[in-house]
Motif scaffolding. Structure first.
Motif, PDB file in Angstrom:
ATOM      1  N   ASN A 257       0.827  -1.202   0.000  1.00 22.54           N
ATOM      2  CA  ASN A 257       0.000   0.000   0.000  1.00 22.54           C
ATOM      3  C   ASN A 257       0.870   1.264   0.000  1.00 22.54           C
ATOM      4  OD1 ASN A 257      -2.089   1.784   0.256  1.00 22.54           O
ATOM      5  ND2 ASN A 257      -2.711   1.125   2.289  1.00 22.54           N
TER       6      ASN A 257
ATOM      7  N   SER B 110      -4.156   3.544  -2.267  1.00 23.93           N
ATOM      8  CA  SER B 110      -5.141   2.549  -1.842  1.00 23.93           C
ATOM      9  C   SER B 110      -6.508   2.785  -2.471  1.00 23.93           C
ATOM     10  CB  SER B 110      -5.258   2.502  -0.321  1.00 23.93           C
ATOM     11  OG  SER B 110      -5.688   3.739   0.188  1.00 23.93           O
ATOM     12  N   SER B 111      -6.934   4.040  -2.614  1.00 29.14           N
ATOM     13  CA  SER B 111      -8.264   4.286  -3.186  1.00 29.14           C
ATOM     14  C   SER B 111      -8.335   3.816  -4.632  1.00 29.14           C
ATOM     15  CB  SER B 111      -8.645   5.761  -3.070  1.00 29.14           C
ATOM     16  OG  SER B 111      -7.734   6.563  -3.790  1.00 29.14           O
TER      17      SER B 111
ATOM     18  N   LEU C 102      -8.555  -0.037  -4.489  1.00 27.82           N
ATOM     19  CA  LEU C 102      -9.855  -0.480  -3.988  1.00 27.82           C
ATOM     20  C   LEU C 102     -10.973  -0.233  -4.993  1.00 27.82           C
ATOM     21  CD1 LEU C 102      -9.491   0.677  -0.286  1.00 27.82           C
ATOM     22  CD2 LEU C 102      -9.556  -1.687  -1.130  1.00 27.82           C
TER      23      LEU C 102
ATOM     24  N   ASN D  81      -8.539  -1.571   2.876  1.00 23.14           N
ATOM     25  CA  ASN D  81      -7.217  -1.066   3.217  1.00 23.14           C
ATOM     26  C   ASN D  81      -6.857  -1.636   4.584  1.00 23.14           C
ATOM     27  OD1 ASN D  81      -4.977   0.398   3.989  1.00 23.14           O
ATOM     28  ND2 ASN D  81      -5.769   2.344   3.232  1.00 23.14           N
TER      29      ASN D  81
ATOM     30  N   HIS E 295      -1.058  -2.908   3.616  1.00 20.51           N
ATOM     31  CA  HIS E 295      -1.400  -3.509   2.324  1.00 20.51           C
ATOM     32  C   HIS E 295      -2.893  -3.348   2.045  1.00 20.51           C
ATOM     33  CE1 HIS E 295      -2.302  -6.936   5.048  1.00 20.51           C
ATOM     34  NE2 HIS E 295      -3.214  -7.260   4.138  1.00 20.51           N
ATOM     35  N   VAL E 296      -3.213  -3.488   0.771  1.00 17.35           N
ATOM     36  CA  VAL E 296      -4.610  -3.505   0.317  1.00 17.35           C
ATOM     37  C   VAL E 296      -4.957  -4.947   0.001  1.00 17.35           C
ATOM     38  CG1 VAL E 296      -6.171  -2.837  -1.562  1.00 17.35           C
ATOM     39  CG2 VAL E 296      -4.648  -1.143  -0.533  1.00 17.35           C
TER      40      VAL E 296
END
Length: 169
Positions: free
Chosen positions: A139, A144-145, A148, A160, A164-165
């Motif tokens: 991440n 992250s966004s 995701l 998240n 890490h994701v």
């Protein structure tokens, strides 16, 4: 009798996931080979270790390499705080094509990716990692966004988890 024994042995090997024809998902194999080429050229990272320090054959790099070669991916087999009983199941699993396509899509979107875990390591006892349907991606700040939303747009569920994701299908 020898031929009959060989056929039975081959069938058992395919069922356990250790035979070379164990995984037949062409999409998984196609994307695994793309990811392996990117890793071998240094454009992405597929981890060759686990955060726990446990050594086995279930590293992300090995999972992708074996899938590219049409084989099942190794799963880790050890106990951890997340799954103390029975622990990571061991054995082998065929990685899902959608999962590998997602990893490749993240690379295409961000230009770089660091894959921590796929089928290896120890996770919650009912983790989709053990089914070849989840990935943990490093991440980096501010990414992250993107990871995701891409996971969700491809039909997955993600979260998240700090360092890490996690994305699963």
């Amino acid at each position: 009798m020898l031929v009959k024994g060989f056929i039975m042995l081959a069938a058992l090997s395919a069922l356990s996931g250790t035979g070379s024809s164990a995984c037949t998902d062409g999409v998984a194999r196609q994307y695994a080979c793309k990811l392996l080429n990117l890793a071998n050229s240094g454009r992405i990272v597929l981890w060759k270790k686990h955060p726990s320090g446990v050594r086995d054959n279930a590293y992300a790099y090995n999972n992708v390499r074996d899938t590219c070669n049409g084989k099942a991916a190794a799963r880790s087999h050890y106990k951890c705080a997340e799954c103390p009983n029975p622990g990571a199941p061991g054995g082998y699993v065929c990685l899902q094509g959608t999962l590998l396509r997602y990893i490749y899509a993240v690379y295409r979107k961000l230009g770089y990716i660091h894959v921590n875990e796929i089928a290896g390591a120890c996770h919650s006892c009912k983790s989709k990692h053990y089914l070849g349907r989840a990935v943990d991606l490093h991440n980096p700040p501010g990414q992250s966004s993107t990871m995701l939303s891409l996971c969700k747009s491809m039909g997955g569920w993600g979260q998240n988890e700090g360092n890490h994701v996690h994305c699963e299908f």
